[in-house]
Design a protein around this motif. Structure first.
Motif, PDB file in Angstrom:
ATOM      1  N   PRO A 134       0.820  -1.218   0.000  1.00  0.00           N
ATOM      2  CA  PRO A 134       0.000   0.000   0.000  1.00  0.00           C
ATOM      3  C   PRO A 134       0.850   1.263   0.000  1.00  0.00           C
ATOM      4  N   THR A 135       0.340   2.279  -0.667  1.00  0.00           N
ATOM      5  CA  THR A 135       1.014   3.574  -0.721  1.00  0.00           C
ATOM      6  C   THR A 135       0.106   4.640  -0.117  1.00  0.00           C
ATOM      7  N   THR A 136       0.680   5.772   0.144  1.00  0.00           N
ATOM      8  CA  THR A 136      -0.118   6.945   0.511  1.00  0.00           C
ATOM      9  C   THR A 136      -0.258   7.778  -0.747  1.00  0.00           C
ATOM     10  N   TYR A 137      -1.373   7.596  -1.433  1.00  0.00           N
ATOM     11  CA  TYR A 137      -1.562   8.242  -2.726  1.00  0.00           C
ATOM     12  C   TYR A 137      -2.028   9.678  -2.509  1.00  0.00           C
ATOM     13  N   ALA A 138      -1.283  10.616  -3.068  1.00  0.00           N
ATOM     14  CA  ALA A 138      -1.607  12.045  -2.926  1.00  0.00           C
ATOM     15  C   ALA A 138      -2.082  12.586  -4.271  1.00  0.00           C
ATOM     16  N   PRO A 139      -3.391  12.685  -4.480  1.00  0.00           N
ATOM     17  CA  PRO A 139      -3.908  13.188  -5.756  1.00  0.00           C
ATOM     18  C   PRO A 139      -3.689  14.688  -5.914  1.00  0.00           C
ATOM     19  N   ASP A 140      -3.747  15.144  -7.134  1.00  0.00           N
ATOM     20  CA  ASP A 140      -3.590  16.563  -7.436  1.00  0.00           C
ATOM     21  C   ASP A 140      -4.666  16.951  -8.444  1.00  0.00           C
ATOM     22  N   PRO A 141      -5.918  17.122  -7.990  1.00  0.00           N
ATOM     23  CA  PRO A 141      -7.043  17.343  -8.907  1.00  0.00           C
ATOM     24  C   PRO A 141      -6.813  18.527  -9.841  1.00  0.00           C
ATOM     25  N   LEU A 142      -7.304  18.389 -11.062  1.00  0.00           N
ATOM     26  CA  LEU A 142      -7.190  19.466 -12.034  1.00  0.00           C
ATOM     27  C   LEU A 142      -8.024  20.672 -11.596  1.00  0.00           C
ATOM     28  N   ALA A 143      -7.505  21.845 -11.875  1.00  0.00           N
ATOM     29  CA  ALA A 143      -8.295  23.054 -11.665  1.00  0.00           C
ATOM     30  C   ALA A 143      -9.416  23.081 -12.697  1.00  0.00           C
TER      31      ALA A 143
END
Length: 281
Positions: free
Chosen positions: A148-157
């Motif tokens: 497992p990872t700590t997934y850090a999303p970066d949503p589009l503006a």
């Protein structure tokens, strides 16, 4: 066809072989090469377990990344829920994701669209589906070992996202945009946005190979409907599932001006938008 958007079964098989050879040479502390190709199977869990899957694929069923309560926008699952799904599957933001289903790619394309919306830079659709893969390549019932990872999303503006809202669609109706309805004929004739053309999403698929038709054939087919790269294109269906496949195909063909109406006809009718009915070609 742009391989950064759609990849062939042979492409995927070659990359799996390369990773098998390199995983011990370039492994991180978890034993993984980073970044690497991560395969996502979006079929139902019983299909993944009972029928088999592409070697190395993790199971992220379609229903798990779709939320009808409009927690984010339309049926997107919400950024936190999606981050948990990918993290639990051992996926990192810099991995290359290849998604597939067994329905010509329409459910997997929705995963691709969702991942792009939440900022995953490299996510691709497998050309064809599980049945197409299974014709020439091996499958397995063994689940891969994942960390497992700590997934850090970066949503589009909003201004970067292909997803458009009701107001934007209303404005586009006043311009020379091509509204593309990807549903079946009976749905289209029952109600459609004004001036829309019907282009069944399945027309791009070769029924015999289960894969996309050749690029030149696709371009000629789309041109017959006025769906050309120089036009502003707005896609819609009922709940934004089927347009996901058309969106990915257009991106793979190099189309740049493609809007994705997430609310689709469901929202349009709920807000009493103008419609047309009746027969069509």
């Amino acid at each position: 066809m742009d391989e950064t958007v759609v990849v062939t079964p042979n492409w995927l098989a070659a990359h799996l072989e390369d990773e098998d050879e390199d995983e011990h040479e370039n492994a991180d502390e978890h034993g993984h090469e980073d970044p690497q190709v991560r395969i996502v199977d979006v079929r139902d869990a019983w299909e993944y377990d009972g029928i088999g899957h592409v070697p190395g694929a993790v199971s992220i069923p379609f229903d798990s990344y779709r939320d009808e309560t409009d927690v984010d926008r339309g049926t997107l699952p919400g950024v936190d829920a999606f981050a948990t799904l990918l993290g639990d599957a051992g996926i990192s933001p810099d991995d290359t994701i290849v998604a597939y289903d067994d329905t010509h790619g329409v459910f997997a394309a929705r995963f691709v669209l969702t991942a792009l919306e939440y900022g995953h830079d490299d996510v691709r659709l497998l050309d064809g589906d599980f049945s197409a893969w299974n014709r020439d390549h091996e499958t397995t019932s063994a689940e891969p070992e994942t960390e497992p990872t700590t997934y850090a999303p970066d949503p589009l503006a909003r201004e970067e996202s292909p997803l458009v809202d009701l107001e934007t669609v209303e404005d586009a109706l006043e311009r020379d945009a091509v509204f593309v309805d990807t549903r079946e004929r009976h749905e289209f004739e029952e109600a459609r946005l004004p001036g829309a053309v019907r282009f069944d999403w399945r027309e791009v698929v070769d029924d015999e190979t289960r894969r996309l038709k050749p690029e030149s054939e696709l371009e000629a087919l789309l041109s017959e409907y006025g769906i050309t790269p120089d036009r502003e294109i707005v896609l819609y269906c009922n709940t934004a599932r089927r347009i996901s496949h058309t969106y990915v195909v257009l991106r793979a063909l190099g189309y740049e001006h493609v809007a994705f109406y997430e609310g689709s006809l469901t929202e349009w009718l709920a807000t009493d938008g103008d419609i047309e009915t009746g027969e069509s070609r």
